[in-house]
Design a protein around this motif. Structure first.
Motif, PDB file in Angstrom:
ATOM      1  N   GLY A 129      33.712  16.504 -18.166  1.00 26.00           N
ATOM      2  CA  GLY A 129      32.340  16.458 -17.650  1.00 26.00           C
ATOM      3  C   GLY A 129      31.813  15.049 -17.428  1.00 26.00           C
ATOM      4  N   GLU A 130      32.230  14.104 -18.265  1.00 24.80           N
ATOM      5  CA  GLU A 130      31.755  12.730 -18.135  1.00 24.80           C
ATOM      6  C   GLU A 130      32.312  12.037 -16.899  1.00 24.80           C
ATOM      7  OE1 GLU A 130      29.433  11.201 -20.054  1.00 24.80           O
ATOM      8  OE2 GLU A 130      29.213  13.228 -20.863  1.00 24.80           O
ATOM      9  N   MET A 131      33.294  12.641 -16.269  1.00 24.88           N
ATOM     10  CA  MET A 131      33.908  12.026 -15.091  1.00 24.88           C
ATOM     11  C   MET A 131      33.351  12.569 -13.778  1.00 24.88           C
ATOM     12  SD  MET A 131      37.911  11.792 -16.193  1.00 24.88           S
ATOM     13  CE  MET A 131      38.400  11.016 -17.743  1.00 24.88           C
ATOM     14  N   MET A 132      32.341  13.428 -13.851  1.00 23.89           N
ATOM     15  CA  MET A 132      31.755  13.947 -12.616  1.00 23.89           C
ATOM     16  C   MET A 132      30.873  12.891 -11.958  1.00 23.89           C
ATOM     17  SD  MET A 132      32.958  16.982 -12.230  1.00 23.89           S
ATOM     18  CE  MET A 132      31.900  17.814 -11.044  1.00 23.89           C
ATOM     19  N   PHE A 133      30.924  12.821 -10.617  1.00 21.16           N
ATOM     20  CA  PHE A 133      30.075  11.889  -9.878  1.00 21.16           C
ATOM     21  C   PHE A 133      28.602  12.185 -10.145  1.00 21.16           C
ATOM     22  CE2 PHE A 133      33.064   9.801  -6.980  1.00 21.16           C
ATOM     23  CZ  PHE A 133      32.375   8.640  -6.701  1.00 21.16           C
ATOM     24  N   ARG A 134      27.804  11.130 -10.302  1.00 20.03           N
ATOM     25  CA  ARG A 134      26.355  11.249 -10.458  1.00 20.03           C
ATOM     26  C   ARG A 134      25.657  10.797  -9.174  1.00 20.03           C
ATOM     27  NH1 ARG A 134      27.193  14.512 -14.522  1.00 20.03           N
ATOM     28  NH2 ARG A 134      28.163  13.510 -16.333  1.00 20.03           N
ATOM     29  N   GLU A 135      24.396  11.198  -9.041  1.00 18.42           N
ATOM     30  CA  GLU A 135      23.605  10.770  -7.891  1.00 18.42           C
ATOM     31  C   GLU A 135      23.075   9.361  -8.158  1.00 18.42           C
ATOM     32  OE1 GLU A 135      20.000  12.441  -5.022  1.00 18.42           O
ATOM     33  OE2 GLU A 135      20.124  13.100  -7.116  1.00 18.42           O
ATOM     34  N   LYS A 136      23.808   8.357  -7.736  1.00 20.89           N
ATOM     35  CA  LYS A 136      23.451   6.972  -8.017  1.00 20.89           C
ATOM     36  C   LYS A 136      24.346   6.037  -7.221  1.00 20.89           C
ATOM     37  CE  LYS A 136      25.377   5.178 -11.864  1.00 20.89           C
ATOM     38  NZ  LYS A 136      25.717   4.951 -13.293  1.00 20.89           N
ATOM     39  N   CYS A 137      23.966   4.782  -7.193  1.00 17.14           N
ATOM     40  CA  CYS A 137      24.826   3.740  -6.665  1.00 17.14           C
ATOM     41  C   CYS A 137      25.508   3.074  -7.859  1.00 17.14           C
ATOM     42  CB  CYS A 137      24.029   2.713  -5.855  1.00 17.14           C
ATOM     43  SG  CYS A 137      25.070   1.424  -5.108  1.00 17.14           S
ATOM     44  N   TYR A 138      26.830   3.051  -7.853  1.00 16.88           N
ATOM     45  CA  TYR A 138      27.593   2.540  -8.984  1.00 16.88           C
ATOM     46  C   TYR A 138      27.804   1.035  -8.908  1.00 16.88           C
ATOM     47  CZ  TYR A 138      28.820   7.286 -10.457  1.00 16.88           C
ATOM     48  OH  TYR A 138      28.760   8.589 -10.904  1.00 16.88           O
ATOM     49  N   THR A 139      27.629   0.473  -7.755  1.00 17.05           N
ATOM     50  CA  THR A 139      27.947  -0.939  -7.535  1.00 17.05           C
ATOM     51  C   THR A 139      26.692  -1.778  -7.314  1.00 17.05           C
ATOM     52  OG1 THR A 139      28.228  -0.415  -5.186  1.00 17.05           O
ATOM     53  CG2 THR A 139      30.221  -0.475  -6.550  1.00 17.05           C
ATOM     54  N   LYS A 140      26.845  -3.093  -7.458  1.00 14.40           N
ATOM     55  CA  LYS A 140      25.755  -4.011  -7.131  1.00 14.40           C
ATOM     56  C   LYS A 140      25.509  -4.021  -5.625  1.00 14.40           C
ATOM     57  CE  LYS A 140      26.911  -6.986 -11.071  1.00 14.40           C
ATOM     58  NZ  LYS A 140      27.461  -8.310 -11.477  1.00 14.40           N
ATOM     59  N   ASN A 141      26.562  -3.821  -4.873  1.00 11.15           N
ATOM     60  CA  ASN A 141      26.415  -3.721  -3.407  1.00 11.15           C
ATOM     61  C   ASN A 141      25.758  -2.384  -3.087  1.00 11.15           C
ATOM     62  OD1 ASN A 141      28.333  -5.992  -3.349  1.00 11.15           O
ATOM     63  ND2 ASN A 141      29.845  -4.425  -3.847  1.00 11.15           N
ATOM     64  N   ASN A 241      27.765  15.659  -8.615  1.00  9.46           N
ATOM     65  CA  ASN A 241      27.828  16.890  -9.414  1.00  9.46           C
ATOM     66  C   ASN A 241      28.940  17.854  -9.005  1.00  9.46           C
ATOM     67  OD1 ASN A 241      25.499  15.989 -10.764  1.00  9.46           O
ATOM     68  ND2 ASN A 241      24.164  17.020  -9.283  1.00  9.46           N
ATOM     69  N   ARG A 242      29.694  17.519  -7.947  1.00 11.42           N
ATOM     70  CA  ARG A 242      30.729  18.447  -7.478  1.00 11.42           C
ATOM     71  C   ARG A 242      32.062  17.765  -7.244  1.00 11.42           C
ATOM     72  NH1 ARG A 242      29.173  21.860  -2.690  1.00 11.42           N
ATOM     73  NH2 ARG A 242      30.473  23.406  -3.715  1.00 11.42           N
ATOM     74  N   MET A 243      32.169  16.494  -7.665  1.00 16.49           N
ATOM     75  CA  MET A 243      33.403  15.741  -7.508  1.00 16.49           C
ATOM     76  C   MET A 243      33.672  14.902  -8.740  1.00 16.49           C
ATOM     77  SD  MET A 243      33.206  14.398  -3.571  1.00 16.49           S
ATOM     78  CE  MET A 243      34.732  13.503  -3.825  1.00 16.49           C
ATOM     79  N   LEU A 244      34.942  14.592  -8.967  1.00 18.20           N
ATOM     80  CA  LEU A 244      35.343  13.764 -10.097  1.00 18.20           C
ATOM     81  C   LEU A 244      35.460  12.302  -9.672  1.00 18.20           C
ATOM     82  CD1 LEU A 244      38.055  16.156 -11.513  1.00 18.20           C
ATOM     83  CD2 LEU A 244      36.024  15.428 -12.772  1.00 18.20           C
ATOM     84  N   PHE A 245      35.063  11.404 -10.574  1.00 20.38           N
ATOM     85  CA  PHE A 245      35.192   9.966 -10.356  1.00 20.38           C
ATOM     86  C   PHE A 245      36.103   9.432 -11.461  1.00 20.38           C
ATOM     87  CE2 PHE A 245      32.570   5.816  -9.580  1.00 20.38           C
ATOM     88  CZ  PHE A 245      33.711   5.216  -9.066  1.00 20.38           C
ATOM     89  N   LEU A 246      37.333   9.116 -11.086  1.00 19.17           N
ATOM     90  CA  LEU A 246      38.341   8.679 -12.052  1.00 19.17           C
ATOM     91  C   LEU A 246      38.397   7.156 -12.124  1.00 19.17           C
ATOM     92  CD1 LEU A 246      41.183  11.110 -10.883  1.00 19.17           C
ATOM     93  CD2 LEU A 246      39.342  11.561 -12.515  1.00 19.17           C
ATOM     94  N   ASP A 247      38.807   6.643 -13.274  1.00 17.63           N
ATOM     95  CA  ASP A 247      38.941   5.182 -13.453  1.00 17.63           C
ATOM     96  C   ASP A 247      37.647   4.462 -13.051  1.00 17.63           C
ATOM     97  OD1 ASP A 247      41.843   5.457 -13.957  1.00 17.63           O
ATOM     98  OD2 ASP A 247      41.954   5.882 -11.813  1.00 17.63           O
ATOM     99  N   ILE A 248      36.517   4.935 -13.522  1.00 16.00           N
ATOM    100  CA  ILE A 248      35.228   4.452 -13.035  1.00 16.00           C
ATOM    101  C   ILE A 248      35.085   2.940 -13.165  1.00 16.00           C
ATOM    102  CG2 ILE A 248      32.719   4.541 -13.353  1.00 16.00           C
ATOM    103  CD1 ILE A 248      33.014   7.453 -14.186  1.00 16.00           C
ATOM    104  N   LYS A 249      35.322   2.413 -14.342  1.00 15.55           N
ATOM    105  CA  LYS A 249      35.147   0.971 -14.558  1.00 15.55           C
ATOM    106  C   LYS A 249      36.048   0.160 -13.646  1.00 15.55           C
ATOM    107  CE  LYS A 249      35.288  -2.628 -18.107  1.00 15.55           C
ATOM    108  NZ  LYS A 249      35.576  -2.939 -19.533  1.00 15.55           N
TER     109      LYS A 249
END
Length: 267
Positions: A129-141, A241-249
């Motif tokens: 569950g912690e690897m699901m994409f959130r509604e946000k911008c993950y980068t400084k760009n 909320n419907r996709m996984l984001f792997l290796d986030i860091k």
């Protein structure tokens, strides 16, 4: 000790689940569908290799080990799925009953057969569950206003593409769609976009309209970011909320180093 089975396709997603399960003291039994699954998976003491058409043998293996819950994880390679199909008796009976030969139809046929044998298929994000994409911008760009116009067009195109089960990724540039995913998969689609459209493309990946969380949840990981870097893309967009984001860091660090934004959007 609790047990769970993993029906393993290609990619690293099964490894993430394996690590999470073992950290929680769950004993894992792995069923590999392709020769190209991760080597660490193959080396596991409970690993066995089957063809997806050997549904009777797969079910037998699970039941003999008292496995009543399984997760289906990893890429199911459309290009080789039916080319290398080997059918046992139950596989032949299953194929006779399927309405078509889409990969998704076959997977749901397998799920139905397992359910008949009282084996439950869990959602792919079980334990993840912690690897699901959130509604946000993950980068400084961050995307510009013009980028958001392009993203809007790309989201609509990706949704239309997924509705016909052709793919889930589109690549856009300057408010135009430049590449649609086909049987070649996400990585080749990105490469093709770079070849024909050059720098500053935006890669957009969406889930199917009626995405079943038990089957083929789309994912973005470090390989996607590397492909984006190779074509000098401007950004990557994924459905929250419907996709996984792997290796986030690792993904965010590589994206920021190459001035690429990564955002999750809710549809």
């Amino acid at each position: 000790m609790k047990k769970v089975g993993i029906i393993v396709g290609n990619g690293k997603l099964p490894l993430y689940f394996l690590n999470e399960a073992e950290a929680k003291g769950i004993e894992v039994y792995l069923i590999g569908l392709f020769d190209t699954v991760e080597e660490k998976i193959k080396q596991h003491k409970n690993y066995r290799s089957f063809n997806i058409g050997e549904i009777g043998e797969i079910t037998k293996y699970l039941l003999l080990n008292d496995i009543r819950e399984v997760v289906m994880l990893g890429k199911v390679e459309k290009s080789i799925l039916f080319q290398e199909m080997k059918l046992d008796y139950f596989g032949e009976r299953l194929m006779e009953k399927l309405p078509d030969r889409k990969d998704e139809t076959l997977l749901f046929g397998v799920i139905s057969f397992l359910r008949l044998n009282k084996i439950k298929v869990l959602p792919q994000n079980h334990l993840l569950g912690e690897m699901m994409f959130r509604e946000k911008c993950y980068t400084k760009n961050i995307p510009s206003q013009e980028d958001y116009k392009t993203i809007k067009i790309g989201v609509e195109a990706a949704k239309a593409l997924s509705e016909v089960d052709a793919g889930q990724t589109v690549v856009c540039k300057d408010s135009s769609v430049v590449a649609l995913e086909g049987i070649e998969g996400t990585d080749k689609t990105i490469e093709r976009a770079g070849k024909y459209a050059g720098e500053d493309c935006i890669i957009i990946k969406m889930a199917r309209p009626q995405q079943d969380m038990r089957v083929d949840i789309p994912a973005v990981g470090i390989e996607t970011i590397k492909r984006a870097v190779q074509i000098k893309a401007k950004g990557i967009v994924a459905e929250a909320n419907r996709m996984l984001f792997l290796d986030i860091k690792e993904c965010v660090e590589l994206a920021e180093k190459n001035n690429i934004f990564i955002i999750g959007v809710k549809i």
